[in-house]
Write an enzyme that holds these catalytic residues in place. Sequence first.
Site, short mmCIF file in Angstrom:
data_model
loop_
_atom_site.label_atom_id
_atom_site.label_comp_id
_atom_site.label_asym_id
_atom_site.label_seq_id
_atom_site.Cartn_x
_atom_site.Cartn_y
_atom_site.Cartn_z
N SER A 116 36.47 36.42 37.09
CA SER A 116 37.62 35.84 36.90
C SER A 116 37.79 34.23 36.22
CB SER A 116 38.78 36.14 37.86
OG SER A 116 38.50 35.18 39.12
N TYR B 134 39.99 38.11 33.67
CA TYR B 134 41.64 38.11 34.28
C TYR B 134 41.83 36.90 35.05
CZ TYR B 134 39.20 39.42 38.66
OH TYR B 134 38.42 39.32 39.99
#
Length: 127
Positions: A25, A58
């Site tokens: 991430s 993400y």
Amino acid sequence: MIRTMMNGKIHRARVTESNLNYVGSITIDADILDAVDILPNEKVAIVNNNNGARFETYVIAGERGSGKICLNGAASRLVEVDDVVIIMTYVQLDERELVDHAPKVAVMNEKNEIIQMIHEKEGTIIK
């Protein structure tokens, strides 16, 4: 017809950290996320202005006011601390929704402070 359009953009942010051993991430200061309407766990496209790398991951919300832009996991191999990156989200819209769509763009300084907000329907010009 459905079109994929840019929805939120963090322009010229500086990477503050890189953490290979995290589970993946990008961690971004929550204040910056709010400004451009990016949510935790949302998919983002990232462009590294220093080396040309383009990749997706993400979002994890970071501490408010920290200016944090930290690439985690495998993505950390594609950046160095102080690299300049562009972080973008996209949205799929039909023809009716396109009429009112105005992406939010946050232009950053070297301390990852927002120095300009752009909300334009027709492309963006960075001044």
